[in-house]
Enzyme design. Structure first.
Site, PDB file in Angstrom:
ATOM      1  N   PRO A   1       0.795  -1.225   0.000  1.00  0.00           N
ATOM      2  CA  PRO A   1       0.000   0.000   0.000  1.00  0.00           C
ATOM      3  C   PRO A   1       0.834   1.285   0.000  1.00  0.00           C
ATOM      4  O   PRO A   1       1.893   1.344   0.630  1.00  0.00           O
ATOM      5  CB  PRO A   1      -0.825  -0.100   1.292  1.00  0.00           C
ATOM      6  N   ASN A   2       0.313   2.246  -0.728  1.00  0.00           N
ATOM      7  CA  ASN A   2       0.868   3.608  -0.824  1.00  0.00           C
ATOM      8  C   ASN A   2       2.154   3.702  -1.644  1.00  0.00           C
ATOM      9  O   ASN A   2       2.650   4.798  -1.886  1.00  0.00           O
ATOM     10  CB  ASN A   2       1.084   4.232   0.576  1.00  0.00           C
TER      11      ASN A   2
ATOM     12  N   ARG B   1       5.300  10.937  -2.573  1.00  0.00           N
ATOM     13  CA  ARG B   1       5.076  10.609  -1.165  1.00  0.00           C
ATOM     14  C   ARG B   1       6.353  10.795  -0.351  1.00  0.00           C
ATOM     15  O   ARG B   1       7.337  10.089  -0.561  1.00  0.00           O
ATOM     16  CB  ARG B   1       4.635   9.149  -1.082  1.00  0.00           C
TER      17      ARG B   1
ATOM     18  N   TYR C   1      11.367   8.518   1.165  1.00  0.00           N
ATOM     19  CA  TYR C   1      11.288   7.440   0.175  1.00  0.00           C
ATOM     20  C   TYR C   1      11.975   7.749  -1.156  1.00  0.00           C
ATOM     21  O   TYR C   1      11.996   6.903  -2.045  1.00  0.00           O
ATOM     22  CB  TYR C   1       9.820   7.067  -0.064  1.00  0.00           C
TER      23      TYR C   1
ATOM     24  N   ASN D   1       7.656  -5.827  -0.642  1.00  0.00           N
ATOM     25  CA  ASN D   1       7.653  -4.655   0.227  1.00  0.00           C
ATOM     26  C   ASN D   1       6.207  -4.489   0.675  1.00  0.00           C
ATOM     27  O   ASN D   1       5.388  -3.940  -0.057  1.00  0.00           O
ATOM     28  CB  ASN D   1       8.124  -3.403  -0.521  1.00  0.00           C
TER      29      ASN D   1
ATOM     30  N   ALA E   1       3.016  -0.600   5.017  1.00  0.00           N
ATOM     31  CA  ALA E   1       2.597  -0.585   6.423  1.00  0.00           C
ATOM     32  C   ALA E   1       2.047  -1.938   6.886  1.00  0.00           C
ATOM     33  O   ALA E   1       2.008  -2.215   8.095  1.00  0.00           O
ATOM     34  CB  ALA E   1       1.564   0.515   6.641  1.00  0.00           C
TER      35      ALA E   1
ATOM     36  N   HIS F   1       3.891  -4.169   9.467  1.00  0.00           N
ATOM     37  CA  HIS F   1       3.821  -4.003  10.916  1.00  0.00           C
ATOM     38  C   HIS F   1       2.481  -4.452  11.503  1.00  0.00           C
ATOM     39  O   HIS F   1       2.287  -4.377  12.715  1.00  0.00           O
ATOM     40  CB  HIS F   1       4.061  -2.517  11.269  1.00  0.00           C
TER      41      HIS F   1
ATOM     42  N   ASP G   1       0.853 -15.243   7.317  1.00  0.00           N
ATOM     43  CA  ASP G   1       0.356 -16.620   7.208  1.00  0.00           C
ATOM     44  C   ASP G   1       0.344 -17.095   5.762  1.00  0.00           C
ATOM     45  O   ASP G   1       0.598 -18.274   5.492  1.00  0.00           O
ATOM     46  CB  ASP G   1      -1.052 -16.729   7.809  1.00  0.00           C
TER      47      ASP G   1
ATOM     48  N   GLU H   1      12.100  -9.812   2.238  1.00  0.00           N
ATOM     49  CA  GLU H   1      11.379  -8.600   2.651  1.00  0.00           C
ATOM     50  C   GLU H   1      12.222  -7.379   2.301  1.00  0.00           C
ATOM     51  O   GLU H   1      13.420  -7.343   2.603  1.00  0.00           O
ATOM     52  CB  GLU H   1      11.126  -8.656   4.162  1.00  0.00           C
TER      53      GLU H   1
ATOM     54  N   HIS I   1      12.462  -2.978   2.114  1.00  0.00           N
ATOM     55  CA  HIS I   1      11.978  -1.631   2.433  1.00  0.00           C
ATOM     56  C   HIS I   1      12.903  -0.600   1.825  1.00  0.00           C
ATOM     57  O   HIS I   1      14.133  -0.778   1.838  1.00  0.00           O
ATOM     58  CB  HIS I   1      11.902  -1.419   3.954  1.00  0.00           C
ATOM     59  N   LEU I   2      12.316   0.459   1.327  1.00  0.00           N
ATOM     60  CA  LEU I   2      13.102   1.571   0.792  1.00  0.00           C
ATOM     61  C   LEU I   2      13.840   2.272   1.924  1.00  0.00           C
ATOM     62  O   LEU I   2      15.035   2.563   1.832  1.00  0.00           O
ATOM     63  CB  LEU I   2      12.174   2.565   0.087  1.00  0.00           C
ATOM     64  N   SER I   3      13.097   2.571   2.988  1.00  0.00           N
ATOM     65  CA  SER I   3      13.687   3.263   4.140  1.00  0.00           C
ATOM     66  C   SER I   3      14.229   2.230   5.126  1.00  0.00           C
ATOM     67  O   SER I   3      13.858   1.055   5.067  1.00  0.00           O
ATOM     68  CB  SER I   3      12.626   4.128   4.822  1.00  0.00           C
TER      69      SER I   3
ATOM     70  N   ARG J   1      13.562   4.471  12.291  1.00  0.00           N
ATOM     71  CA  ARG J   1      12.409   5.371  12.265  1.00  0.00           C
ATOM     72  C   ARG J   1      11.569   5.207  13.530  1.00  0.00           C
ATOM     73  O   ARG J   1      12.122   4.928  14.589  1.00  0.00           O
ATOM     74  CB  ARG J   1      11.608   5.097  10.980  1.00  0.00           C
TER      75      ARG J   1
ATOM     76  N   ARG K   1       7.611   0.863  13.605  1.00  0.00           N
ATOM     77  CA  ARG K   1       8.066   0.279  12.339  1.00  0.00           C
ATOM     78  C   ARG K   1       9.113  -0.813  12.549  1.00  0.00           C
ATOM     79  O   ARG K   1       9.492  -1.519  11.634  1.00  0.00           O
ATOM     80  CB  ARG K   1       8.645   1.361  11.422  1.00  0.00           C
TER      81      ARG K   1
HETATM   82  C1  DQA Z   1       8.149   0.973   3.795  1.00  0.00           C
HETATM   83  C2  DQA Z   1       8.282   1.203   5.306  1.00  0.00           C
HETATM   84  C3  DQA Z   1       6.942   1.061   5.994  1.00  0.00           C
HETATM   85  O1  DQA Z   1       7.085   1.301   7.395  1.00  0.00           O
HETATM   86  C4  DQA Z   1       5.961   2.077   5.433  1.00  0.00           C
HETATM   87  O2  DQA Z   1       4.694   1.905   6.023  1.00  0.00           O
HETATM   88  C5  DQA Z   1       5.876   2.028   3.947  1.00  0.00           C
HETATM   89  C6  DQA Z   1       7.102   1.874   3.181  1.00  0.00           C
HETATM   90  C7  DQA Z   1       9.485   1.221   3.052  1.00  0.00           C
HETATM   91  O3  DQA Z   1       9.598   0.767   1.922  1.00  0.00           O
HETATM   92  O4  DQA Z   1      10.372   1.892   3.582  1.00  0.00           O
HETATM   93  O5  DQA Z   1       4.799   2.176   3.366  1.00  0.00           O
HETATM   94  O6  DQA Z   1       7.784  -0.389   3.581  1.00  0.00           O
END
Ligand code: DQA
Length: 143
Positions: free
Chosen positions: A9-10, A17, A22, A71, A74, A77, A84, A95, A97-99, A104, A108
């Site tokens: 998501p997002n 964003r 990011y 990725n 959110a 978390h 599952d 897994e 993550h960009l950040s 943070r 997270r």
């Molecule tokens: C994220 C880190 C997550 O905590 C956040 O909710 C995201 C992006 C990352 O790629 O850094 O949506 O997965």
């Protein structure tokens, strides 16, 4: 060797964003980098993005891949359901993550996905996905 990349998501909003967190690359830019790297590595890649937990679970359940790079945004978390699904399909998952989620907010730092992943790559921007492809290829090659 088929790898599915799932953006949660997002992540469709990348570029606009929180660019300080990011980066300024759009999701399209990142996907082009993933496709180019996969081509160079001789990997077949399929990429999807969804804001919906159910659609992500459906894609995982399909199981039409050898490994997956995810990725979960959110949902990392919060989602026991995605955890599952990964556990059920029992294919290697990386897994991403960009950040750096450990640098943070406290909330997270908890990842439900890490427990069912081969490993986590966090904090290298778009490069995180490319590192994950390298890791997936190594795992699938038995290395
Ligand atoms: C994220 C880190 C997550 O905590 C956040 O909710 C995201 C992006 C990352 O790629 O850094 O949506 O997965």
């Amino acid at each position: 060797m088929k790898i599915v990349v799932i953006h949660g998501p997002n992540l469709n909003l990348l570029g606009k964003r929180e660019p300080g967190v990011y980066g300024t690359l759009t999701l399209g830019d990142i996907n082009r980098k993933i496709e180019a790297a996969a081509f160079d590595m001789g990997i077949e890649v399929s990429i999807m993005q969804s804001n919906s937990e159910g659609a992500i679970i459906d894609a995982i359940q399909k199981g039409d891949f050898d490994a997956l790079v995810i990725n979960p945004g959110a949902y990392t978390h919060t989602s026991i359901a995605i955890r599952d699904a990964l556990s059920a399909v029992a294919k290697p998952a990386i897994e991403v993550h960009l950040s750096n989620i450990h640098k943070r907010e406290e909330f997270r730092r908890r990842s439900y996905i890490a427990e069912v992943s081969e490993g986590q790559i966090s904090g290298f921007g778009a490069e995180s996905y490319l590192l994950a492809l390298t890791a997936a290829k190594k795992i699938l090659s038995g290395g």
